[in-house]
Scaffold this motif. Structure first.
Motif, PDB file in Angstrom:
ATOM      1  N   VAL A 229       0.832  -1.205   0.000  1.00  0.00           N
ATOM      2  CA  VAL A 229       0.000   0.000   0.000  1.00  0.00           C
ATOM      3  C   VAL A 229       0.869   1.258   0.000  1.00  0.00           C
ATOM      4  O   VAL A 229       0.593   2.239  -0.711  1.00  0.00           O
ATOM      5  CB  VAL A 229      -0.949  -0.015   1.211  1.00  0.00           C
ATOM      6  N   THR A 230       1.952   1.244   0.802  1.00  0.00           N
ATOM      7  CA  THR A 230       2.842   2.411   0.854  1.00  0.00           C
ATOM      8  C   THR A 230       3.498   2.676  -0.495  1.00  0.00           C
ATOM      9  O   THR A 230       3.589   3.825  -0.936  1.00  0.00           O
ATOM     10  CB  THR A 230       3.914   2.198   1.932  1.00  0.00           C
ATOM     11  N   ASN A 231       3.956   1.633  -1.154  1.00  0.00           N
ATOM     12  CA  ASN A 231       4.563   1.817  -2.477  1.00  0.00           C
ATOM     13  C   ASN A 231       3.570   2.380  -3.475  1.00  0.00           C
ATOM     14  O   ASN A 231       3.910   3.232  -4.302  1.00  0.00           O
ATOM     15  CB  ASN A 231       5.124   0.479  -2.983  1.00  0.00           C
ATOM     16  N   GLN A 232       2.326   1.925  -3.403  1.00  0.00           N
ATOM     17  CA  GLN A 232       1.305   2.443  -4.313  1.00  0.00           C
ATOM     18  C   GLN A 232       1.046   3.919  -4.045  1.00  0.00           C
ATOM     19  O   GLN A 232       0.909   4.727  -4.986  1.00  0.00           O
ATOM     20  CB  GLN A 232       0.012   1.635  -4.156  1.00  0.00           C
TER      21      GLN A 232
ATOM     22  N   ARG B 138       3.944   5.945  -5.413  1.00  0.00           N
ATOM     23  CA  ARG B 138       3.871   6.079  -6.870  1.00  0.00           C
ATOM     24  C   ARG B 138       2.829   7.103  -7.289  1.00  0.00           C
ATOM     25  O   ARG B 138       3.050   7.906  -8.199  1.00  0.00           O
ATOM     26  CB  ARG B 138       3.575   4.709  -7.491  1.00  0.00           C
ATOM     27  N   GLU B 139       1.679   7.099  -6.609  1.00  0.00           N
ATOM     28  CA  GLU B 139       0.651   8.083  -6.916  1.00  0.00           C
ATOM     29  C   GLU B 139       1.143   9.492  -6.601  1.00  0.00           C
ATOM     30  O   GLU B 139       0.899  10.431  -7.355  1.00  0.00           O
ATOM     31  CB  GLU B 139      -0.617   7.779  -6.107  1.00  0.00           C
ATOM     32  N   ARG B 140       1.862   9.645  -5.476  1.00  0.00           N
ATOM     33  CA  ARG B 140       2.385  10.960  -5.125  1.00  0.00           C
ATOM     34  C   ARG B 140       3.391  11.449  -6.156  1.00  0.00           C
ATOM     35  O   ARG B 140       3.367  12.613  -6.561  1.00  0.00           O
ATOM     36  CB  ARG B 140       3.063  10.889  -3.746  1.00  0.00           C
ATOM     37  N   ASN B 141       4.281  10.560  -6.619  1.00  0.00           N
ATOM     38  CA  ASN B 141       5.257  10.960  -7.622  1.00  0.00           C
ATOM     39  C   ASN B 141       4.588  11.365  -8.927  1.00  0.00           C
ATOM     40  O   ASN B 141       5.016  12.319  -9.586  1.00  0.00           O
ATOM     41  CB  ASN B 141       6.249   9.820  -7.865  1.00  0.00           C
ATOM     42  N   ARG B 142       3.538  10.642  -9.324  1.00  0.00           N
ATOM     43  CA  ARG B 142       2.823  11.007 -10.547  1.00  0.00           C
ATOM     44  C   ARG B 142       2.151  12.368 -10.405  1.00  0.00           C
ATOM     45  O   ARG B 142       2.165  13.183 -11.337  1.00  0.00           O
ATOM     46  CB  ARG B 142       1.789   9.930 -10.892  1.00  0.00           C
ATOM     47  N   LEU B 143       1.566  12.617  -9.235  1.00  0.00           N
ATOM     48  CA  LEU B 143       0.936  13.925  -9.018  1.00  0.00           C
ATOM     49  C   LEU B 143       1.964  15.040  -9.023  1.00  0.00           C
ATOM     50  O   LEU B 143       1.721  16.126  -9.571  1.00  0.00           O
ATOM     51  CB  LEU B 143       0.164  13.907  -7.692  1.00  0.00           C
ATOM     52  N   GLN B 144       3.126  14.815  -8.408  1.00  0.00           N
ATOM     53  CA  GLN B 144       4.165  15.844  -8.395  1.00  0.00           C
ATOM     54  C   GLN B 144       4.686  16.131  -9.794  1.00  0.00           C
ATOM     55  O   GLN B 144       4.933  17.287 -10.146  1.00  0.00           O
ATOM     56  CB  GLN B 144       5.303  15.400  -7.473  1.00  0.00           C
ATOM     57  N   GLU B 145       4.859  15.090 -10.601  1.00  0.00           N
ATOM     58  CA  GLU B 145       5.292  15.296 -11.977  1.00  0.00           C
ATOM     59  C   GLU B 145       4.259  16.103 -12.756  1.00  0.00           C
ATOM     60  O   GLU B 145       4.603  16.981 -13.552  1.00  0.00           O
ATOM     61  CB  GLU B 145       5.529  13.944 -12.657  1.00  0.00           C
ATOM     62  N   ARG B 146       2.977  15.820 -12.506  1.00  0.00           N
ATOM     63  CA  ARG B 146       1.928  16.574 -13.192  1.00  0.00           C
ATOM     64  C   ARG B 146       1.923  18.031 -12.757  1.00  0.00           C
ATOM     65  O   ARG B 146       1.736  18.943 -13.573  1.00  0.00           O
ATOM     66  CB  ARG B 146       0.568  15.925 -12.902  1.00  0.00           C
TER      67      ARG B 146
END
Length: 250
Positions: free
Chosen positions: A37-40, A43-51
Motif C-alpha cells: 500500500v505504501t509503495n502504491q 507512486r501516486e504521489r510521484n505522478r501527481l508531483q510530476e503533473r
C-alpha cells in the motif's frame, strides 16, 4: 506424576510455539500488505508531483506566476553530468574573491572533525548559494535576487552557464541532511522571483541530493535556473508628420 508434569510442560511449550508462529506469520503478512500500500501511495504521489511540475512549467512559459512551490527530491544519478557547473568563473552581486570562497569550503571538508560531524552531528549550515543562469542577459535579474538571498551567514554567487551546457533546471545539495534547509532556501528564492515578476523562475524545481566531493561541499546549494525570454524590442518612435501648408489662393 513427574511424567505427567513433563508432558504438560511439553504440550504447553508446543502450544506457545504454535501461537508464536501464527503471530509471526500474521505480522509478516501485515507488513507485506502495508509495504504494498505504501509503495502504491508513493507512486501516486510521484505522478501527481510530476503533473504539478508540468503544469507549473506550462504556466511559467505563458508568463503566469505559479503558486508557492513544494520541494520535490529526485533520485540521484551520481554521474558527472548530475553535478552543477563549477563556480570557478562565478560572479557575486558584491565584490568578493570567488577563489577564497572555494578554498575555504574545500579546506573545511578536509577536516577530520567534519567526518565525525557528518556521521553523528547536525547538518552544517548552508553558507554558499550558487545561481546558475543560462545567459549573460539573465545576470541582472539574478543579481537582484542574489542580493536579497545573501546575508552575513550566506554568500550568493552567480554563474553564467555556457551555451553548450544543457543541464536540466533544478537544485542540488550535497548532504542528505540538508533536504529541509535546501527546500527552505529554494522556497525563498521562488518568493523573491515572484516579487520580481519572473514567472520562469517561480515554477517548481526538482531537488537532487548528491554526495559531496571536490568543490561540492555540504554547505553549498546550487540552483540551475531555466532560461528567461529575451526582452521585448524597444518601441519604434516614428517622427511626427510635418503639416504641408496649403498653396496661397490667387
Amino acid at each position: 506424576m513427574p511424567k505427567s508434569v513433563l508432558s504438560n510442560f511439553v504440550n504447553g511449550t508446543r502450544a506457545l510455539l504454535v501461537a508464536q508462529i501464527i503471530a509471526c506469520t500474521g505480522a509478516i503478512a501485515l507488513a507485506g500488505w502495508t509495504l504494498g500500500v505504501t509503495n502504491q501511495v508513493l507512486r501516486e504521489r510521484n505522478r501527481l508531483q510530476e503533473r504539478v511540475i508540468q503544469l507549473e512549467e506550462a504556466m511559467a512559459a505563458s508568463g503566469v506566476v505559479p503558486p508557492a512551490p513544494t520541494a520535490v527530491v529526485a533520485a540521484s544519478t551520481q554521474g558527472d553530468a548530475a553535478y552543477p557547473g563549477s563556480i570557478a568563473n562565478a560572479r557575486a552581486p558584491s565584490t568578493e574573491d570567488i577563489r577564497d570562497v572555494a578554498a575555504t569550503t574545500e579546506a573545511n571538508s578536509q577536516n577530520i572533525g567534519s567526518v565525525i560531524n557528518t556521521l553523528f552531528g547536525p547538518a552544517p549550515p548552508l553558507r554558499v548559494v550558487v545561481l546558475h543562469v543560462r545567459a549573460d542577459a539573465d545576470f541582472a535579474t539574478a543579481e537582484k535576487i542574489a542580493r536579497a538571498l545573501q546575508s552575513n551567514e550566506v554568500r550568493a554567487l552567480i554563474n553564467v552557464m555556457s551555451a553548450s551546457d544543457q543541464r536540466p533546471s533544478g537544485y542540488a545539495y550535497f548532504d542528505g541532511r540538508q533536504s529541509r534547509a535546501a527546500a527552505d532556501v529554494v522556497a525563498r528564492f521562488h518568493d523573491l522571483a515572484r516579487q520580481q515578476q519572473v514567472a520562469q523562475w517561480s515554477a517548481q524545481l526538482r531537488g537532487t541530493a548528491l554526495p559531496a566531493r571536490d568543490e561540492y561541499t555540504a554547505d553549498r546549494l546550487d540552483i540551475v535556473l531555466p532560461p528567461l525570454p529575451p526582452p521585448p524590442p524597444p518601441p519604434v518612435i516614428e517622427a511626427p508628420a510635418t503639416a504641408v501648408a496649403a498653396p496661397p489662393q490667387p
